[in-house]
Design an enzyme around this catalytic site. Structure first.
Site, mmCIF file in Angstrom:
data_model
loop_
_atom_site.group_PDB
_atom_site.id
_atom_site.type_symbol
_atom_site.label_atom_id
_atom_site.label_comp_id
_atom_site.label_asym_id
_atom_site.label_seq_id
_atom_site.Cartn_x
_atom_site.Cartn_y
_atom_site.Cartn_z
ATOM 1 N N PHE A 87 0.855 -1.190 0.000
ATOM 2 C CA PHE A 87 0.000 0.000 0.000
ATOM 3 C C PHE A 87 0.884 1.230 0.000
ATOM 4 O O PHE A 87 1.738 1.398 0.865
ATOM 5 C CB PHE A 87 -0.930 0.027 1.225
ATOM 6 N N ASP B 88 9.236 2.718 1.471
ATOM 7 C CA ASP B 88 8.068 3.457 1.929
ATOM 8 C C ASP B 88 7.864 3.139 3.411
ATOM 9 O O ASP B 88 7.373 2.071 3.776
ATOM 10 C CB ASP B 88 6.831 3.070 1.111
ATOM 11 N N LYS C 132 2.498 9.614 8.517
ATOM 12 C CA LYS C 132 1.801 9.140 9.708
ATOM 13 C C LYS C 132 2.355 9.726 11.017
ATOM 14 O O LYS C 132 2.031 10.847 11.344
ATOM 15 C CB LYS C 132 1.714 7.611 9.697
HETATM 16 C C1 LIG Z 1 -0.823 5.204 5.018
HETATM 17 C C2 LIG Z 1 0.209 4.853 4.018
HETATM 18 C C3 LIG Z 1 0.407 5.622 2.856
HETATM 19 C C4 LIG Z 1 -0.509 6.759 2.467
HETATM 20 O O1 LIG Z 1 -0.478 7.788 3.368
HETATM 21 P P1 LIG Z 1 -1.661 8.906 3.356
HETATM 22 O O2 LIG Z 1 -1.212 9.889 4.368
HETATM 23 O O3 LIG Z 1 -2.935 8.200 3.700
HETATM 24 O O4 LIG Z 1 -1.693 9.460 1.987
HETATM 25 C C5 LIG Z 1 1.480 5.303 2.029
HETATM 26 N N1 LIG Z 1 2.303 4.276 2.322
HETATM 27 C C6 LIG Z 1 2.143 3.512 3.419
HETATM 28 C C7 LIG Z 1 3.121 2.421 3.700
HETATM 29 C C8 LIG Z 1 1.086 3.762 4.295
HETATM 30 O O5 LIG Z 1 0.916 2.988 5.371
#
Ligand SMILES: *Cc1c(COP(=O)(O)O)cnc(C)c1O
Length: 396
Positions: free
Chosen positions: A137, A222, A251
């Site tokens: 994700f 990421d 986050k």
């Molecule tokens: C939550 C998340 C995203 C997206 O972040 P948003 O602030 O919702 O756009 C991207 N990569 C990872 C690994 C995530 O957990």
């Protein structure tokens, strides 16, 4: 407004892509939230792993209030202290010397993808493609959604960005086959978050690093979910002693305010020449103030070590539930990024937990995901596990 009126307005006027349980949050403190009816919830959802040091930590509240009283926004046409200090701070926490700040995780990923392409453009190399993992994700905007390895999230939104290949997570042979002379970067979560809290076997990230070096493409980690102390180190890849070329964070970075970061090396950052990329709000002064206060608290209160020991405590306690309940299969995770794997969809268990006063999240369909604040206490962990135990009883 009364809760009943709010719920009715939500039902008729919010877009229907969210389906929250029927209460409205009112206030928070530490690991707890209260709804408008005064019911108390233990918060192991943490705003989807955003609440780093608990709700309304006085030092974060003070930092936000002080910055709001000075000025709320300035854009990046002008320097402000918080942006500069946060870039310096992030440089001290990881390999990367250069940071571009955003408002969210998806924007940090977009910046990473753009920088990777531009890096090769600047070197006259035709590398515009990306390789990512199944069940990964990376966000909901087109670039990040395209690299996200969950076809159900693409449904009806196509076409996705071309030139993207997905391979099974933690399968180095599949990755080897997928990376070509056109690959700009491999993008990987060091621990799969939304896809169900999967920790790759030791040595995998190192093998990915070697592969990218051999084939001449960049490596993006990421760490939007796994970064900023979630796993007991500032970034999850630091457990493995490998470094990416580009790192994304968000986050917990903003300590509750919207903030993301794309972090990279001097050499790669050089392709972001003046005017090539920008964000009106990215690195907003209030978000930066909240972030700096949050990072201070993590350091002052020793929360990296705390996340390690409390995470272990949580996993041991959940492990006891696995031996007790046939529907609970396995506990996965690192630090305070924890998943309880069930033999069936986790939604009903999640719902039962909410009714019983525990907020959590569901990941990968069958995993109850727990992302409490880094300063969660042993007593709160015991309380959460007791609620999950009761919820699992209803399934046995
Ligand atoms: C939550 C998340 C995203 C997206 O972040 P948003 O602030 O919702 O756009 C991207 N990569 C990872 C690994 C995530 O957990």
């Amino acid at each position: 407004m009364l809760t009943s009126e709010l719920l009715e307005t939500a039902r008729t006027h919010m877009t229907p892509n969210y389906a929250p349980p029927p209460f409205v949050l009112d206030r928070g403190e530490g690991t707890y939230l209260w709804d408008q009816g005064g019911k108390k919830y233990l918060d192991f959802a943490g705003g989807i792993g955003v609440i780093a040091v608990g709700h309304n930590h006085p030092k974060v509240v003070a930092a936000i209030a002080q910055q709001a009283a000075r000025f709320c926004h300035s854009s990046n046409l002008f320097y402000h202290e918080g942006y500069i200090r946060l870039c310096g701070r992030l440089a001290s926490m990881c390999f990367g010397d250069r940071t571009f700040l955003t408002n969210s995780g998806t924007e940090a990923v977009e910046a990473a993808l753009k920088v990777a392409r531009r890096y090769f453009h600047a070197r006259d190399e035709d590398r515009t493609q990306f390789v990512a993992a199944h069940n990964s994700f990376h966000g909901r905007t087109y670039g990040s959604l395209s690299v996200t390895g969950q076809p159900e999230l693409h449904k009806g939104f196509g076409p996705m960005m071309p030139g993207i290949t997905h391979v099974p997570f933690a399968d180095i042979d599949a990755l080897d086959k997928a990376v070509t002379a056109q690959t700009a970067a491999v993008i990987i979560e060091p621990i799969l978050g939304n896809g169900g809290i999967k920790v790759p076997p030791a040595g995998y990230l190192e093998a990915v690093r070697d592969l990218c070096d051999d084939k001449g493409c960049l490596l993006i980690f990421d760490e939007v979910q796994s970064g900023i102390g979630r796993t007991g180190k500032w970034f999850a890849h630091q457990h493995e002693g490998v470094t990416p070329d580009i790192l994304t964070a968000a986050k917990m970075l903003g300590g509750g305010l919207p903030l993301g970061a794309m972090i990279t090396t001097d050499e790669i950052a050089a392709v972001l020449t003046e005017g090539s990329h920008a964000s009106t709000y990215g690195g907003n002064p209030i978000a930066c103030a909240a972030s700096l206060a949050t990072l201070d608290i993590i350091e002052e209160e020793g929360l990296l070590d705390h996340a390690t020991t409390k995470g272990e405590e949580l996993r041991v306690a959940l492990g006891e539930l696995v031996s007790k309940h046939t529907c609970a299969l396995e506990v996965r995770g690192r630090g305070l990024m924890v998943g309880l794997v069930l033999d069936r969809p986790a939604k009903p268990i999640y719902r039962q937990c909410v009714i019983d006063g525990l907020l959590a999240t569901v990941a990968g369909g069958t995993v109850l995901r727990l992302l409490p604040p880094l300063n969660v206490s042993s007593q709160e962990i015991a309380e959460a596990v007791a609620i999950i135990d009761r919820a699992l009883n209803s399934l046995d």
